[in-house]
Write a protein that holds these residues in place. Structure first.
Motif, PDB file in Angstrom:
ATOM      1  N   ALA A 216      37.061-124.223  38.003  1.00 51.94           N
ATOM      2  CA  ALA A 216      37.040-123.643  36.856  1.00 51.94           C
ATOM      3  C   ALA A 216      36.278-123.835  35.882  1.00 51.94           C
ATOM      4  CB  ALA A 216      38.467-123.623  36.344  1.00 51.94           C
ATOM      5  N   VAL A 217      35.941-125.124  35.956  1.00 51.34           N
ATOM      6  CA  VAL A 217      34.978-125.640  35.185  1.00 51.34           C
ATOM      7  C   VAL A 217      33.548-125.421  35.443  1.00 51.34           C
ATOM      8  CG1 VAL A 217      33.867-127.919  33.979  1.00 51.34           C
ATOM      9  CG2 VAL A 217      36.248-127.651  34.186  1.00 51.34           C
ATOM     10  N   ASP A 218      33.380-125.653  36.840  1.00 52.12           N
ATOM     11  CA  ASP A 218      32.054-125.462  37.589  1.00 52.12           C
ATOM     12  C   ASP A 218      31.578-123.745  37.240  1.00 52.12           C
ATOM     13  OD1 ASP A 218      31.613-127.735  38.516  1.00 52.12           O
ATOM     14  OD2 ASP A 218      32.758-127.409  40.493  1.00 52.12           O
ATOM     15  N   ALA A 219      32.735-122.939  37.450  1.00 58.86           N
ATOM     16  CA  ALA A 219      32.455-121.345  37.182  1.00 58.86           C
ATOM     17  C   ALA A 219      31.941-121.216  35.751  1.00 58.86           C
ATOM     18  CB  ALA A 219      33.705-120.629  37.295  1.00 58.86           C
ATOM     19  N   GLU A 220      32.154-122.020  34.893  1.00 56.76           N
ATOM     20  CA  GLU A 220      31.638-121.758  33.387  1.00 56.76           C
ATOM     21  C   GLU A 220      30.239-122.526  33.151  1.00 56.76           C
ATOM     22  OE1 GLU A 220      33.021-119.561  31.466  1.00 56.76           O
ATOM     23  OE2 GLU A 220      34.641-119.108  32.429  1.00 56.76           O
ATOM     24  N   ARG A 221      29.710-123.501  34.041  1.00 55.53           N
ATOM     25  CA  ARG A 221      28.813-124.194  33.854  1.00 55.53           C
ATOM     26  C   ARG A 221      27.251-123.241  33.726  1.00 55.53           C
ATOM     27  NH1 ARG A 221      29.056-129.776  34.601  1.00 55.53           N
ATOM     28  NH2 ARG A 221      27.296-129.838  33.686  1.00 55.53           N
ATOM     29  N   LYS A 222      26.547-123.546  32.873  1.00 56.33           N
ATOM     30  CA  LYS A 222      25.183-122.804  32.781  1.00 56.33           C
ATOM     31  C   LYS A 222      23.988-123.771  33.210  1.00 56.33           C
ATOM     32  CE  LYS A 222      27.806-119.918  30.565  1.00 56.33           C
ATOM     33  NZ  LYS A 222      28.299-118.493  31.463  1.00 56.33           N
ATOM     34  N   PRO A 223      22.928-122.846  33.766  1.00 59.75           N
ATOM     35  CA  PRO A 223      21.874-123.640  34.114  1.00 59.75           C
ATOM     36  C   PRO A 223      21.086-124.569  32.608  1.00 59.75           C
ATOM     37  CG  PRO A 223      21.747-121.538  34.858  1.00 59.75           C
ATOM     38  CD  PRO A 223      22.817-121.516  33.972  1.00 59.75           C
ATOM     39  N   VAL A 224      20.830-125.584  32.966  1.00 56.77           N
ATOM     40  CA  VAL A 224      20.449-126.503  31.926  1.00 56.77           C
ATOM     41  C   VAL A 224      18.717-126.265  31.997  1.00 56.77           C
ATOM     42  CG1 VAL A 224      20.012-128.759  30.710  1.00 56.77           C
ATOM     43  CG2 VAL A 224      22.237-127.891  31.459  1.00 56.77           C
ATOM     44  N   THR A 225      18.167-125.873  31.019  1.00 55.18           N
ATOM     45  CA  THR A 225      16.438-125.808  30.983  1.00 55.18           C
ATOM     46  C   THR A 225      16.144-126.397  29.527  1.00 55.18           C
ATOM     47  OG1 THR A 225      16.411-123.711  30.157  1.00 55.18           O
ATOM     48  CG2 THR A 225      16.585-124.006  32.641  1.00 55.18           C
ATOM     49  N   PRO A 226      14.843-127.069  29.793  1.00 60.40           N
ATOM     50  CA  PRO A 226      14.191-127.539  31.259  1.00 60.40           C
ATOM     51  C   PRO A 226      14.971-128.603  31.782  1.00 60.40           C
ATOM     52  CG  PRO A 226      13.283-128.580  29.130  1.00 60.40           C
ATOM     53  CD  PRO A 226      14.249-127.762  28.613  1.00 60.40           C
ATOM     54  N   HIS A 227      14.881-128.688  33.164  1.00 63.52           N
ATOM     55  CA  HIS A 227      15.739-129.339  33.841  1.00 63.52           C
ATOM     56  C   HIS A 227      14.806-130.645  34.425  1.00 63.52           C
ATOM     57  CE1 HIS A 227      13.495-127.935  37.494  1.00 63.52           C
ATOM     58  NE2 HIS A 227      13.890-126.662  37.334  1.00 63.52           N
ATOM     59  N   LEU A 228      15.267-131.392  35.187  1.00 64.20           N
ATOM     60  CA  LEU A 228      14.624-132.754  35.346  1.00 64.20           C
ATOM     61  C   LEU A 228      13.406-132.374  35.929  1.00 64.20           C
ATOM     62  CD1 LEU A 228      14.914-135.799  35.695  1.00 64.20           C
ATOM     63  CD2 LEU A 228      15.818-135.632  38.024  1.00 64.20           C
ATOM     64  N   GLY A 229      13.155-131.752  37.058  1.00 67.51           N
ATOM     65  CA  GLY A 229      11.836-131.213  37.562  1.00 67.51           C
ATOM     66  C   GLY A 229      10.810-130.721  36.579  1.00 67.51           C
ATOM     67  N   ASN A 230      11.196-129.784  35.689  1.00 69.38           N
ATOM     68  CA  ASN A 230      10.459-129.500  34.477  1.00 69.38           C
ATOM     69  C   ASN A 230       9.854-130.822  33.663  1.00 69.38           C
ATOM     70  OD1 ASN A 230      12.607-126.859  34.073  1.00 69.38           O
ATOM     71  ND2 ASN A 230      10.650-126.755  35.575  1.00 69.38           N
ATOM     72  N   ILE A 231      10.711-131.733  33.479  1.00 68.68           N
ATOM     73  CA  ILE A 231      10.332-132.897  32.700  1.00 68.68           C
ATOM     74  C   ILE A 231       9.322-133.689  33.496  1.00 68.68           C
ATOM     75  CG2 ILE A 231      11.110-135.093  31.748  1.00 68.68           C
ATOM     76  CD1 ILE A 231      13.801-133.687  31.287  1.00 68.68           C
ATOM     77  N   VAL A 232       9.585-133.756  34.916  1.00 76.28           N
ATOM     78  CA  VAL A 232       8.584-134.512  35.715  1.00 76.28           C
ATOM     79  C   VAL A 232       7.250-133.811  35.417  1.00 76.28           C
ATOM     80  CG1 VAL A 232       7.996-135.412  37.714  1.00 76.28           C
ATOM     81  CG2 VAL A 232      10.604-135.510  36.784  1.00 76.28           C
ATOM     82  N   GLN A 233       7.260-132.528  35.657  1.00 74.35           N
ATOM     83  CA  GLN A 233       6.076-131.910  35.738  1.00 74.35           C
ATOM     84  C   GLN A 233       5.310-132.023  34.532  1.00 74.35           C
ATOM     85  OE1 GLN A 233       7.896-127.706  36.292  1.00 74.35           O
ATOM     86  NE2 GLN A 233       6.919-127.697  38.622  1.00 74.35           N
ATOM     87  N   GLY A 234       6.159-131.850  33.345  1.00 73.61           N
ATOM     88  CA  GLY A 234       5.397-132.135  32.033  1.00 73.61           C
ATOM     89  C   GLY A 234       4.887-133.425  31.806  1.00 73.61           C
TER      90      GLY A 234
END
Length: 482
Positions: free
Chosen positions: A407-425
């Protein structure tokens, strides 16, 4: 395997396991073994997936099962970059295939409530062949009903080191003695460069999901006691831990040293793997499915592939990583006109014959790992499977201890920028204070979990942040709930 919205077949919770294991995708239009564009119809079972290494296997299997089931089975392959949209459009039009691979990107509870999936009914003899700790409430099951069939072993990795034997020989390096720590890897890159070989590439570009997964893996091998930023023993997010900083600084050094093929910062998985398979680089950091993906692109390259383990910061470090129980690989569509035969098609995939076909394709290893050693797969693939079998461990998961975490997972939202975006930056220079950005990421994940927890509790779920704390977890061993 191509990373889209995947956080792994092997996530820390149902949310983390969504979008199972995107297979070794290569670009192109859908490849069909027959017929129509989607939707169940009388006398036909439509079967869609995004596993490029399994295209021929699944085409052949569709023909075989047409005879076995007494119904025409039509297999359609979609490149992973196109599969999500194809599935979404088919669902909106009520034309979903009877059987389809898990790449939609929704938790199981949302798939059930959104009428994406039908309950699976598998024969008892098939259920008995499924290894322990495979079918899990909230991940493959909901309310004691089976909805998703997991086909792959959790003992696998997105982050192994794949070598080109010819290039290593040119640089007077031994492909049978691959680099395993950061310094040895840098030394190998220098030797390759001195021999006129571009040392390496990886999938730094696209949406950043692949480099995100790989940094998560490398952080574990660097000592991070958790998964995807979440510490096992304390239940707190800590992307700003020293292990993550160490890994990203190592990648930054490789990038700044120009060891990476020009354009690497923009490469998708298919772009990077194509460069490796065509001989443009000496090393490609990729998942266990690299041999199969490379074979699908350039069949004659397979004999040049050698295996290396996930890298660790120091020679004495243990290359241990941790994964959760397998998520679903296959679903039956909620509106299938023949869910019984659709279930039997999925059940047939647990046969030794099909699993041996999976091994020959050298993608993700099947549930039955005992079949690998005596298979016809190349030695590099066998070594990769053996390495993961010895160094990838079952991790603690909140959803396994308390299925109401779904029920918690169903309410989770994508977090951006995510780890990959930080690595790219950070590699590109737009981010200068790495640890500060990682701390912001930790805080963002904590905040998202808190809001999801409140909503789940308000809806009646018996959950708390204590569900994420496993104070008895020990490194280097499978975690079993007692």
């Amino acid at each position: 395997m191509t990373g889209l919205t995947r956080r792994g077949l092997l996530g820390a919770s149902a949310l983390a396991t969504i979008g199972l294991a995107t297979g070794c995708a290569k670009s192109g239009e859908p490849s069909r073994s027959g017929g129509r564009s989607g939707g169940a119809s009388s006398g036909t079972l439509d079967w869609w997936d995004h596993f490029s290494s399994f295209q021929q296997l699944n085409d052949d299997w569709a023909e075989k099962q047409s005879d076995e089931l007494g119904v025409r089975v039509v297999h359609t392959y979609y490149d992973a970059s196109k599969a999500v949209q194809a599935y979404q459009l088919a669902h909106q039009a009520n034309k979903m295939p009877d059987v389809y691979s898990n790449i939609v990107g929704l938790p199981l509870a949302a798939l059930v409530s959104g009428k994406w999936v039908h309950e699976l009914t598998l024969p008892d003899e098939v259920l008995r062949k499924i290894p322990p700790n495979t079918l899990t409430e909230g991940i493959t099951n909901l309310d004691d009903k089976l909805y998703g069939f997991p086909l792959f072993s959790f003992r696998q990795s997105t982050t192994l080191v794949w070598l080109n034997k010819d290039h290593f020989a040119k640089a007077d390096l031994d492909p049978d003695d691959p680099p395993s720590d950061y310094q040895a890897y840098k030394d190998a890159c220098r030797a390759l460069a001195s021999a006129g070989v571009t040392p390496m590439t990886l999938a730094l570009g696209a949406d950043g999901s692949r480099i995100r997964d790989q940094v998560d893996d490398m952080a574990q091998a660097a000592g991070f006691p958790g998964y995807q930023g979440l510490k096992f023993t304390t239940g707190e997010y800590a992307y700003h831990d020293d292990s993550y900083v160490t890994v990203i600084e190592f990648l930054k050094e490789l990038y700044d040293s120009k060891f990476m093929l020009p354009g690497t910062n923009n490469f998708s998985v298919v772009d990077a793997r194509t460069r490796y398979a065509t001989g443009a680089v000496g090393i490609f950091i990729d998942g266990i499915w690299c041999a199969g993906g490379s074979k699908a692109l350039v069949p004659e390259f397979v004999d040049k592939i050698a295996f290396g383990p996930i890298l660790v910061p120091l020679p004495e470090a243990q290359p241990w990583t941790y994964r959760g129980r397998p998520s679903a690989t296959w679903f039956v569509a909620a509106d299938s006109e023949d869910p019984e035969k659709a279930s039997l098609l999925i059940a047939s995939l647990m046969s030794d014959e099909y699993q041996k076909g999976m091994i020959a394709a050298m993608d993700q290893p099947p549930l039955n790992l005992d079949l690998v050693a005596e298979s016809d797969a190349i030695d590099a693939y066998k070594k990769a499977v053996a390495f993961c079998g010895e160094n990838v461990f079952l991790m603690p998961q909140a959803i396994v201890r308390n299925p109401e975490i779904a029920a918690v997972d169903a309410e989770r939202k994508p977090v951006t920028p995510h780890l990959g975006n930080i690595v790219q930056g950070y590699l590109g220079g737009s981010i200068t204070d790495l640890r500060r950005e990682l701390k912001k990421l930790s805080d963002a994940f904590e905040a998202d979990r808190e809001q999801a927890m409140r909503k789940a509790q308000s809806a009646g779920a018996n959950v708390s942040e204590d569900d994420y704390i496993f104070s008895d977890w020990k490194p280097g061993a499978d975690y079993e709930i007692t």
